[in-house]
Design a protein around this motif. Sequence first.
Motif, PDB file in Angstrom:
ATOM      1  N   GLY A 227      50.578  34.631  34.669  1.00  0.00           N
ATOM      2  CA  GLY A 227      49.801  35.847  34.465  1.00  0.00           C
ATOM      3  C   GLY A 227      50.334  36.781  33.408  1.00  0.00           C
ATOM      4  N   MET A 228      51.558  36.545  32.935  1.00  0.00           N
ATOM      5  CA  MET A 228      52.121  37.436  31.923  1.00  0.00           C
ATOM      6  C   MET A 228      51.331  37.395  30.625  1.00  0.00           C
ATOM      7  N   LEU A 229      50.641  36.285  30.374  1.00  0.00           N
ATOM      8  CA  LEU A 229      49.895  36.137  29.125  1.00  0.00           C
ATOM      9  C   LEU A 229      48.396  36.386  29.307  1.00  0.00           C
ATOM     10  N   THR A 230      48.041  37.108  30.359  1.00  0.00           N
ATOM     11  CA  THR A 230      46.643  37.483  30.542  1.00  0.00           C
ATOM     12  C   THR A 230      46.364  38.880  30.022  1.00  0.00           C
ATOM     13  N   GLY A 231      47.376  39.618  29.701  1.00  0.00           N
ATOM     14  CA  GLY A 231      47.184  40.998  29.269  1.00  0.00           C
ATOM     15  C   GLY A 231      47.170  41.984  30.421  1.00  0.00           C
ATOM     16  N   ARG A 232      47.300  41.510  31.659  1.00  0.00           N
ATOM     17  CA  ARG A 232      47.229  42.402  32.816  1.00  0.00           C
ATOM     18  C   ARG A 232      48.438  43.326  32.919  1.00  0.00           C
ATOM     19  N   TYR A 233      49.546  42.932  32.303  1.00  0.00           N
ATOM     20  CA  TYR A 233      50.785  43.685  32.485  1.00  0.00           C
ATOM     21  C   TYR A 233      51.199  44.475  31.249  1.00  0.00           C
ATOM     22  N   LEU A 234      50.297  44.640  30.323  1.00  0.00           N
ATOM     23  CA  LEU A 234      50.632  45.352  29.094  1.00  0.00           C
ATOM     24  C   LEU A 234      50.964  46.815  29.348  1.00  0.00           C
ATOM     25  N   ASN A 235      50.374  47.379  30.407  1.00  0.00           N
ATOM     26  CA  ASN A 235      50.570  48.810  30.689  1.00  0.00           C
ATOM     27  C   ASN A 235      50.941  49.067  32.143  1.00  0.00           C
ATOM     28  N   GLY A 236      51.756  48.167  32.727  1.00  0.00           N
ATOM     29  CA  GLY A 236      52.174  48.349  34.111  1.00  0.00           C
ATOM     30  C   GLY A 236      51.765  47.178  34.987  1.00  0.00           C
ATOM     31  N   ILE A 237      51.989  47.316  36.300  1.00  0.00           N
ATOM     32  CA  ILE A 237      51.726  46.244  37.250  1.00  0.00           C
ATOM     33  C   ILE A 237      50.526  46.625  38.118  1.00  0.00           C
ATOM     34  N   PRO A 238      49.360  46.007  37.922  1.00  0.00           N
ATOM     35  CA  PRO A 238      48.188  46.302  38.754  1.00  0.00           C
ATOM     36  C   PRO A 238      48.458  45.969  40.222  1.00  0.00           C
ATOM     37  N   LYS A 239      47.876  46.725  41.130  1.00  0.00           N
ATOM     38  CA  LYS A 239      48.132  46.545  42.559  1.00  0.00           C
ATOM     39  C   LYS A 239      47.655  45.191  43.070  1.00  0.00           C
ATOM     40  N   ASP A 240      46.620  44.620  42.435  1.00  0.00           N
ATOM     41  CA  ASP A 240      46.081  43.353  42.912  1.00  0.00           C
ATOM     42  C   ASP A 240      46.614  42.158  42.136  1.00  0.00           C
ATOM     43  N   SER A 241      47.694  42.347  41.378  1.00  0.00           N
ATOM     44  CA  SER A 241      48.232  41.281  40.537  1.00  0.00           C
ATOM     45  C   SER A 241      49.204  40.406  41.313  1.00  0.00           C
ATOM     46  N   ARG A 242      49.535  39.244  40.724  1.00  0.00           N
ATOM     47  CA  ARG A 242      50.517  38.341  41.334  1.00  0.00           C
ATOM     48  C   ARG A 242      51.857  39.022  41.516  1.00  0.00           C
ATOM     49  N   ALA A 243      52.268  39.781  40.501  1.00  0.00           N
ATOM     50  CA  ALA A 243      53.570  40.434  40.573  1.00  0.00           C
ATOM     51  C   ALA A 243      53.616  41.431  41.729  1.00  0.00           C
ATOM     52  N   ALA A 244      52.548  42.184  41.910  1.00  0.00           N
ATOM     53  CA  ALA A 244      52.510  43.177  42.984  1.00  0.00           C
ATOM     54  C   ALA A 244      52.489  42.507  44.352  1.00  0.00           C
ATOM     55  N   GLN A 245      51.899  41.312  44.440  1.00  0.00           N
ATOM     56  CA  GLN A 245      51.769  40.613  45.715  1.00  0.00           C
ATOM     57  C   GLN A 245      52.879  39.600  45.950  1.00  0.00           C
ATOM     58  N   GLY A 246      53.820  39.490  45.007  1.00  0.00           N
ATOM     59  CA  GLY A 246      54.912  38.542  45.170  1.00  0.00           C
ATOM     60  C   GLY A 246      54.487  37.092  45.061  1.00  0.00           C
ATOM     61  N   LYS A 247      53.455  36.799  44.287  1.00  0.00           N
ATOM     62  CA  LYS A 247      52.948  35.437  44.129  1.00  0.00           C
ATOM     63  C   LYS A 247      53.384  34.852  42.790  1.00  0.00           C
ATOM     64  N   SER A 248      54.490  34.163  42.776  1.00  0.00           N
ATOM     65  CA  SER A 248      54.974  33.352  41.655  1.00  0.00           C
ATOM     66  C   SER A 248      55.401  34.141  40.419  1.00  0.00           C
ATOM     67  N   LEU A 249      55.324  35.467  40.455  1.00  0.00           N
ATOM     68  CA  LEU A 249      55.794  36.256  39.318  1.00  0.00           C
ATOM     69  C   LEU A 249      56.630  37.414  39.841  1.00  0.00           C
ATOM     70  N   ASP A 250      57.936  37.313  39.641  1.00  0.00           N
ATOM     71  CA  ASP A 250      58.862  38.349  40.079  1.00  0.00           C
ATOM     72  C   ASP A 250      58.720  39.562  39.160  1.00  0.00           C
TER      73      ASP A 250
END
Length: 341
Positions: A227-250
């Motif tokens: 998900g790092m290359l989707t553009g979702r994290y360019l300006n922070g960590i969205p609440k519904d993202s993998r990183a926020a939910q602990g799914k495969s992206l620390d």
Amino acid sequence: MSYVAAEGRYGPMPYNRTGRSGLRLPAVSLGLWHNFGDDKPIETQRAILRRAFDRGVTHFDLANNYGPPYGSAEINFGHLYQQDFARYRDELVISTKAGYDMWPGPYGNWGSRKYLLASLDQSLKRMGLDYVDIFYSHRFDPETPLEETMGALAHAVRSGKALYAGISSYSPERTRQAAAILRDMGTPLLIHQPSYSMLNRWIENGLLDVLEEEGAGCIAFSPLAQGMLTGRYLNGIPKDSRAAQGKSLDPSLLTEESLRHVRRLNEIAGQRGQSLAQMALAWALRDRRVTSVLIGASSVEQLDDSLDAVNRLDFTQDELDAIDKDAVECGINLWAASSAE
């Protein structure tokens, strides 16, 4: 309302030969690692699968423990397959894998013949299939003889429960050994499924060369770097993202240094008239030895954005040189231990 596939589904999608085999795979395949467990609405899953097939995605990739809970992705896919896709079985490539934790005790993990063949039987039952097109050893098992693991794959093919054998996250040397064993058993290695992206380039250091020599294909998973290359994290960590939910992206991997690289890659994508995700997928396909890239999708909109990558697969040398400056390792290869054995 019963599903009828789009008549024009075999239009824009390229289909690439898998190594030296006769099987062609779509340039972009759909993985069911996330978004197809019991935590997602079944109608959302149905919409994604229908849209994917309507746009020429003929390959659906699963594993025994995809969910959550384990097995639920195969169960959900099986229900949708029976309702929507059974009539199109001969137009589909369906794969599954075994190698990671699935059930308690000593026989529900790794690469023994007992585990692999029992898991395949369970997967077929969950999906309601007579066979899968590709059955993978999901990871190398350092404590089981490679001959036993490859023997189980060969048996699956000989028994008619799988058409082809594959491996995932094996090192170049283990891949060469596995291919030799399978060849001696009369079951050629069809394909290797490694992680590969602009932020995780390990397969360029020998694996692609081995696959070319052995005549095997390559299907890259996690080409968007979890998900790092989707553009979702360019300006922070969205609440519904993998990183926020602990799914495969620390979230700790989303350092300012890493994000600087991602932001510069996003600028290059914009100059090409693509989203960052589209460019990342096209970049992974730039090497002819990469047969297909495996994407996930949480919505039809996200799926469409990724599939539009096939509209612009070419790169100039200047673009590739610019990308290389920021296509750097970012510590996201969660499967490095398997491919280091």
